[in-house]
Design a protein around this motif. Structure first.
Motif, PDB file in Angstrom:
ATOM      1  N   SER A   1      95.671 -51.710  30.646  1.00  0.00           N
ATOM      2  CA  SER A   1      96.971 -52.116  30.101  1.00  0.00           C
ATOM      3  C   SER A   1      97.614 -53.204  30.949  1.00  0.00           C
ATOM      4  N   PHE A   2      97.286 -53.250  32.254  1.00  0.00           N
ATOM      5  CA  PHE A   2      97.815 -54.281  33.138  1.00  0.00           C
ATOM      6  C   PHE A   2      97.352 -55.682  32.727  1.00  0.00           C
ATOM      7  N   LEU A   3      96.203 -55.778  32.059  1.00  0.00           N
ATOM      8  CA  LEU A   3      95.626 -57.093  31.765  1.00  0.00           C
ATOM      9  C   LEU A   3      96.594 -57.972  30.983  1.00  0.00           C
ATOM     10  N   ARG A   4      97.352 -57.391  30.069  1.00  0.00           N
ATOM     11  CA  ARG A   4      98.306 -58.185  29.280  1.00  0.00           C
ATOM     12  C   ARG A   4      99.370 -58.806  30.173  1.00  0.00           C
ATOM     13  N   TYR A   5      99.729 -58.087  31.244  1.00  0.00           N
ATOM     14  CA  TYR A   5     100.795 -58.574  32.117  1.00  0.00           C
ATOM     15  C   TYR A   5     100.279 -59.622  33.101  1.00  0.00           C
ATOM     16  N   PHE A   6      98.987 -59.562  33.424  1.00  0.00           N
ATOM     17  CA  PHE A   6      98.410 -60.679  34.175  1.00  0.00           C
ATOM     18  C   PHE A   6      98.571 -61.965  33.378  1.00  0.00           C
ATOM     19  N   TYR A   7      98.286 -61.877  32.086  1.00  0.00           N
ATOM     20  CA  TYR A   7      98.393 -63.048  31.210  1.00  0.00           C
ATOM     21  C   TYR A   7      99.833 -63.524  31.069  1.00  0.00           C
ATOM     22  N   GLU A   8     100.764 -62.586  30.959  1.00  0.00           N
ATOM     23  CA  GLU A   8     102.162 -62.952  30.722  1.00  0.00           C
ATOM     24  C   GLU A   8     102.902 -63.346  31.994  1.00  0.00           C
ATOM     25  N   ASP A   9     102.630 -62.633  33.104  1.00  0.00           N
ATOM     26  CA  ASP A   9     103.427 -62.816  34.316  1.00  0.00           C
ATOM     27  C   ASP A   9     102.747 -63.662  35.391  1.00  0.00           C
ATOM     28  N   LEU A  10     101.407 -63.679  35.390  1.00  0.00           N
ATOM     29  CA  LEU A  10     100.671 -64.445  36.412  1.00  0.00           C
ATOM     30  C   LEU A  10      99.543 -65.261  35.766  1.00  0.00           C
ATOM     31  N   PRO A  11      99.881 -66.148  34.849  1.00  0.00           N
ATOM     32  CA  PRO A  11      98.839 -66.907  34.144  1.00  0.00           C
ATOM     33  C   PRO A  11      98.044 -67.836  35.059  1.00  0.00           C
ATOM     34  N   GLU A  12      98.584 -68.151  36.238  1.00  0.00           N
ATOM     35  CA  GLU A  12      97.888 -69.043  37.162  1.00  0.00           C
ATOM     36  C   GLU A  12      96.741 -68.356  37.892  1.00  0.00           C
ATOM     37  N   LEU A  13      96.699 -67.027  37.853  1.00  0.00           N
ATOM     38  CA  LEU A  13      95.658 -66.259  38.541  1.00  0.00           C
ATOM     39  C   LEU A  13      94.538 -65.921  37.562  1.00  0.00           C
ATOM     40  N   ASN A  14      93.318 -66.300  37.892  1.00  0.00           N
ATOM     41  CA  ASN A  14      92.177 -65.953  37.047  1.00  0.00           C
ATOM     42  C   ASN A  14      91.758 -64.508  37.323  1.00  0.00           C
ATOM     43  N   VAL A  15      91.567 -63.743  36.248  1.00  0.00           N
ATOM     44  CA  VAL A  15      91.226 -62.320  36.369  1.00  0.00           C
ATOM     45  C   VAL A  15      90.009 -62.022  35.494  1.00  0.00           C
ATOM     46  N   ILE A  16      89.000 -61.407  36.081  1.00  0.00           N
ATOM     47  CA  ILE A  16      87.843 -60.912  35.332  1.00  0.00           C
ATOM     48  C   ILE A  16      87.736 -59.414  35.578  1.00  0.00           C
ATOM     49  N   ALA A  17      87.584 -58.657  34.503  1.00  0.00           N
ATOM     50  CA  ALA A  17      87.333 -57.221  34.594  1.00  0.00           C
ATOM     51  C   ALA A  17      85.951 -56.941  34.014  1.00  0.00           C
ATOM     52  N   ALA A  18      85.272 -55.972  34.579  1.00  0.00           N
ATOM     53  CA  ALA A  18      83.950 -55.598  34.071  1.00  0.00           C
ATOM     54  C   ALA A  18      83.884 -54.098  33.924  1.00  0.00           C
ATOM     55  N   GLY A  19      83.107 -53.654  32.935  1.00  0.00           N
ATOM     56  CA  GLY A  19      82.974 -52.218  32.741  1.00  0.00           C
ATOM     57  C   GLY A  19      81.867 -51.877  31.777  1.00  0.00           C
ATOM     58  N   SER A  20      81.477 -50.630  31.811  1.00  0.00           N
ATOM     59  CA  SER A  20      80.444 -50.113  30.925  1.00  0.00           C
ATOM     60  C   SER A  20      81.054 -49.032  30.030  1.00  0.00           C
ATOM     61  N   LEU A  21      80.483 -48.844  28.862  1.00  0.00           N
ATOM     62  CA  LEU A  21      80.949 -47.807  27.932  1.00  0.00           C
ATOM     63  C   LEU A  21      82.465 -47.893  27.724  1.00  0.00           C
ATOM     64  N   LEU A  22      82.929 -49.108  27.479  1.00  0.00           N
ATOM     65  CA  LEU A  22      84.363 -49.348  27.392  1.00  0.00           C
ATOM     66  C   LEU A  22      84.984 -48.937  26.060  1.00  0.00           C
ATOM     67  N   GLU A  23      84.168 -48.772  25.024  1.00  0.00           N
ATOM     68  CA  GLU A  23      84.714 -48.584  23.685  1.00  0.00           C
ATOM     69  C   GLU A  23      85.694 -47.408  23.618  1.00  0.00           C
ATOM     70  N   HIS A  24      85.285 -46.269  24.167  1.00  0.00           N
ATOM     71  CA  HIS A  24      86.130 -45.073  24.094  1.00  0.00           C
ATOM     72  C   HIS A  24      87.425 -45.272  24.867  1.00  0.00           C
ATOM     73  N   THR A  25      87.337 -45.857  26.062  1.00  0.00           N
ATOM     74  CA  THR A  25      88.529 -46.071  26.890  1.00  0.00           C
ATOM     75  C   THR A  25      89.489 -47.039  26.230  1.00  0.00           C
ATOM     76  N   LEU A  26      88.952 -48.107  25.633  1.00  0.00           N
ATOM     77  CA  LEU A  26      89.808 -49.107  25.002  1.00  0.00           C
ATOM     78  C   LEU A  26      90.581 -48.514  23.829  1.00  0.00           C
ATOM     79  N   LYS A  27      89.928 -47.636  23.078  1.00  0.00           N
ATOM     80  CA  LYS A  27      90.575 -47.055  21.897  1.00  0.00           C
ATOM     81  C   LYS A  27      91.770 -46.188  22.261  1.00  0.00           C
ATOM     82  N   LYS A  28      91.714 -45.504  23.387  1.00  0.00           N
ATOM     83  CA  LYS A  28      92.785 -44.571  23.729  1.00  0.00           C
ATOM     84  C   LYS A  28      93.806 -45.161  24.705  1.00  0.00           C
TER      85      LYS A  28
END
Length: 227
Positions: free
Chosen positions: A106-133
């Motif tokens: 959920s923090f990822l949206r705020y990186f985009y809104e509040d700190l657009p100058e900072l490049n952020v990459i996240a990585a993960g496996s089996l993300l589908e279930h986590t993303l849905k909830k």
């Protein structure tokens, strides 16, 4: 465990993302052990500063959970790593195993809104279930890339068979190259494209040494399914 850095074709897409005028936080998806972490660390060398969080580590996960905002999190990380806010445009923050924390997603949206100058990459496996909830899922505020195991061209490059690769790219393939390429392709079909498997084979040219590595990878997948 044998490590080897391979040239991955998706690297060029990371460069395009970095140089775009609107580089939203990026989620790199893919199965375990396809090389996500290695790829991002290699890409991080193109930045002046590189910060890595692994949310399977209790210390890093706790840091995210007790942060009230992305600004607070980033200020702590910058201070810890002796990075000035003016250097954020030259800094990559890598959040590995992000599926372990709904708050981090959920923090990822705020990186985009509040700190657009900072490049952020996240990585993960089996993300589908986590993303849905995940509440406050950052729809429209993140980009995605998917990393697969090595394809046949990457496999040839890993072995240093660049001349043969050029012949492969020249359609139609001539008869001499076709015979050699088919031999390589048969081996590729046997061993697959998982980086650790390819690294072992490139180093030893021994198919008989691979089953133990396959079993290790399979056990990792089983652990994920049980979770």
């Amino acid at each position: 465990m044998m490590k080897m850095n391979f040239k991955r074709h998706i690297f060029d897409e990371l460069v395009q993302w970095k140089t775009s005028s609107n580089a939203k936080p990026l989620i790199l998806r893919g199965a375990r052990q396809v090389g996500k972490t290695t790829l991002v660390r290699s890409f991080g060398e193109s930045y002046t500063h590189f910060i890595e969080l692994n949310l399977e580590k209790c210390e890093d996960a706790s840091l995210v959970e007790r942060s009230n905002s992305v600004q607070e999190l980033v200020n702590f990380l910058a201070l810890k790593n002796e990075i000035s806010p003016k250097d954020f445009p030259h800094t990559l923050l890598f959040i590995d195993e992000i599926q372990e924390s709904e708050k981090a997603i959920s923090f990822l949206r705020y990186f985009y809104e509040d700190l657009p100058e900072l490049n952020v990459i996240a990585a993960g496996s089996l993300l589908e279930h986590t993303l849905k909830k995940t509440k406050n899922y950052p729809v429209g505020r993140i980009n995605y890339l998917y990393l697969f195991p090595l394809n046949f061209q990457e496999y040839l490059e890993a072995q240093g068979k660049n001349n043969l690769l050029e012949r492969f790219r020249n359609v139609p393939v001539d008869d001499i190259a076709h015979e050699l390429l088919m031999k390589e392709f048969h081996t590729y079909c046997i061993i697959g494209g998982m980086p650790e498997i390819v690294a072992n084979y490139v180093a030893n040219k021994d198919l008989l040494s691979l089953p133990q590595i396959y079993e290790s990878i399979w056990n990792t997948y089983k652990d994920d399914v049980i979770k």
